[in-house]
Design a protein around this motif. Structure first.
Motif, mmCIF file in Angstrom:
data_model
loop_
_atom_site.group_PDB
_atom_site.id
_atom_site.type_symbol
_atom_site.label_atom_id
_atom_site.label_comp_id
_atom_site.label_asym_id
_atom_site.label_seq_id
_atom_site.Cartn_x
_atom_site.Cartn_y
_atom_site.Cartn_z
ATOM 1 N N HIS A 30 22.631 21.036 15.139
ATOM 2 C CA HIS A 30 22.067 19.883 15.846
ATOM 3 C C HIS A 30 21.617 20.357 17.225
ATOM 4 C CE1 HIS A 30 21.843 15.496 16.809
ATOM 5 N NE2 HIS A 30 21.927 16.001 18.036
ATOM 6 N N ASP A 31 20.321 20.385 17.431
ATOM 7 C CA ASP A 31 19.718 20.804 18.703
ATOM 8 C C ASP A 31 19.660 19.589 19.630
ATOM 9 O OD1 ASP A 31 17.979 21.486 20.789
ATOM 10 O OD2 ASP A 31 16.650 22.637 19.492
ATOM 11 N N TYR A 32 20.438 19.641 20.717
ATOM 12 C CA TYR A 32 20.467 18.519 21.660
ATOM 13 C C TYR A 32 19.069 18.128 22.135
ATOM 14 C CZ TYR A 32 25.499 19.339 22.466
ATOM 15 O OH TYR A 32 26.852 19.488 22.344
ATOM 16 N N ARG A 33 18.252 19.111 22.413
ATOM 17 C CA ARG A 33 16.928 18.821 22.971
ATOM 18 C C ARG A 33 15.992 18.213 21.930
ATOM 19 N NH1 ARG A 33 16.665 24.378 26.337
ATOM 20 N NH2 ARG A 33 17.865 23.688 28.128
ATOM 21 N N LYS A 34 16.037 18.735 20.720
ATOM 22 C CA LYS A 34 15.127 18.278 19.669
ATOM 23 C C LYS A 34 15.668 17.043 18.937
ATOM 24 C CE LYS A 34 13.888 20.081 15.342
ATOM 25 N NZ LYS A 34 13.822 21.210 14.460
ATOM 26 N N ASP A 35 16.967 17.055 18.641
ATOM 27 C CA ASP A 35 17.573 15.992 17.840
ATOM 28 C C ASP A 35 18.198 14.887 18.674
ATOM 29 O OD1 ASP A 35 16.903 17.495 15.538
ATOM 30 O OD2 ASP A 35 18.754 18.641 15.724
ATOM 31 N N GLY A 36 18.291 15.097 19.981
ATOM 32 C CA GLY A 36 18.836 14.075 20.863
ATOM 33 C C GLY A 36 20.354 14.126 20.967
ATOM 34 N N LEU A 37 20.876 13.217 21.756
ATOM 35 C CA LEU A 37 22.308 13.137 22.009
ATOM 36 C C LEU A 37 22.684 11.669 22.101
ATOM 37 C CD1 LEU A 37 24.972 14.562 22.695
ATOM 38 C CD2 LEU A 37 24.253 14.584 25.082
ATOM 39 N N ASP A 38 23.626 11.270 21.278
ATOM 40 C CA ASP A 38 24.067 9.891 21.213
ATOM 41 C C ASP A 38 25.133 9.626 22.284
ATOM 42 O OD1 ASP A 38 24.214 7.300 19.597
ATOM 43 O OD2 ASP A 38 26.311 7.977 19.601
ATOM 44 N N GLU A 39 24.918 8.611 23.099
ATOM 45 C CA GLU A 39 25.850 8.306 24.190
ATOM 46 C C GLU A 39 27.251 7.975 23.674
ATOM 47 O OE1 GLU A 39 26.312 5.354 28.065
ATOM 48 O OE2 GLU A 39 24.495 5.256 26.849
ATOM 49 N N THR A 40 27.322 7.213 22.599
ATOM 50 C CA THR A 40 28.625 6.856 22.037
ATOM 51 C C THR A 40 29.368 8.098 21.574
ATOM 52 O OG1 THR A 40 27.787 4.695 21.366
ATOM 53 C CG2 THR A 40 29.793 5.472 20.270
ATOM 54 N N GLN A 41 28.659 9.001 20.919
ATOM 55 C CA GLN A 41 29.275 10.230 20.444
ATOM 56 C C GLN A 41 29.780 11.074 21.622
ATOM 57 O OE1 GLN A 41 26.735 13.056 18.349
ATOM 58 N NE2 GLN A 41 28.393 13.301 16.873
ATOM 59 N N LEU A 42 28.948 11.200 22.667
ATOM 60 C CA LEU A 42 29.362 11.950 23.849
ATOM 61 C C LEU A 42 30.615 11.325 24.466
ATOM 62 C CD1 LEU A 42 28.960 14.211 25.915
ATOM 63 C CD2 LEU A 42 27.392 12.694 27.144
ATOM 64 N N LYS A 43 30.655 10.018 24.574
ATOM 65 C CA LYS A 43 31.829 9.344 25.146
ATOM 66 C C LYS A 43 33.064 9.583 24.289
ATOM 67 C CE LYS A 43 29.498 5.846 27.883
ATOM 68 N NZ LYS A 43 29.250 4.403 28.088
ATOM 69 N N ASN A 44 32.893 9.608 22.978
ATOM 70 C CA ASN A 44 34.030 9.913 22.090
ATOM 71 C C ASN A 44 34.527 11.337 22.322
ATOM 72 O OD1 ASN A 44 34.036 7.374 20.906
ATOM 73 N ND2 ASN A 44 32.730 7.990 19.205
ATOM 74 N N TRP A 45 33.597 12.279 22.467
ATOM 75 C CA TRP A 45 33.985 13.664 22.748
ATOM 76 C C TRP A 45 34.727 13.749 24.078
ATOM 77 C CZ3 TRP A 45 28.542 16.077 21.595
ATOM 78 C CH2 TRP A 45 28.359 16.172 20.202
ATOM 79 N N VAL A 46 34.225 13.043 25.081
ATOM 80 C CA VAL A 46 34.878 13.045 26.398
ATOM 81 C C VAL A 46 36.284 12.471 26.287
ATOM 82 C CG1 VAL A 46 34.816 11.974 28.697
ATOM 83 C CG2 VAL A 46 32.762 13.066 27.770
#
Length: 115
Positions: A30-46
């Motif tokens: 999953h390429d962050y730049r090409k495929d994007g980054l989901d805010e909810t997923q990032l918050k879960n990782w944090v």
């Protein structure tokens, strides 16, 4: 399915991909730049890993930030920065579905995949 998150031109990503392929472990990239980054997923990782673990303070993107941003960094501002600049997320981030692992060390990968 195992997912590796990152950016393709990163040397650490290249090492991790080579290791996975050499050990015949299937994964999706999953390429962050090409495929994007989901805010909810990032918050879960944090929530799971901590923003300090995820925020790459060694990279160029971090070093280019103004000093006032660097000095006042906290969870909320770190999340905002990582959403705006996904290259600020330490890489790779491996998600097996049940385990998340940040960075690449062959010993950690061997333990994670029982090799």
């Amino acid at each position: 399915m195992i997912t590796m998150y990152g950016i393709p031109n990163c040397d650490t990503i290249k090492k991790a991909r080579k290791w996975l392929e050499a050990n015949q472990i299937e994964y999706r990239f999953h390429d962050y730049r090409k495929d994007g980054l989901d805010e909810t997923q990032l918050k879960n990782w944090v929530s799971e890993l901590g923003w300090e673990t995820l925020l790459n303070k060694r990279g160029t993107t971090w070093r280019q930030q103004p000093e006032e941003i660097k000095k006042a960094i906290d969870e909320t501002s770190a999340i905002s920065l990582m959403l705006e600049y996904p290259a600020m997320i330490k890489r790779p981030l491996i998600d097996t579905g049940s385990v998340r692992l940040v960075g690449f060390k062959d010993t950690e990968y061997s333990a994670l995949f029982d090799i």
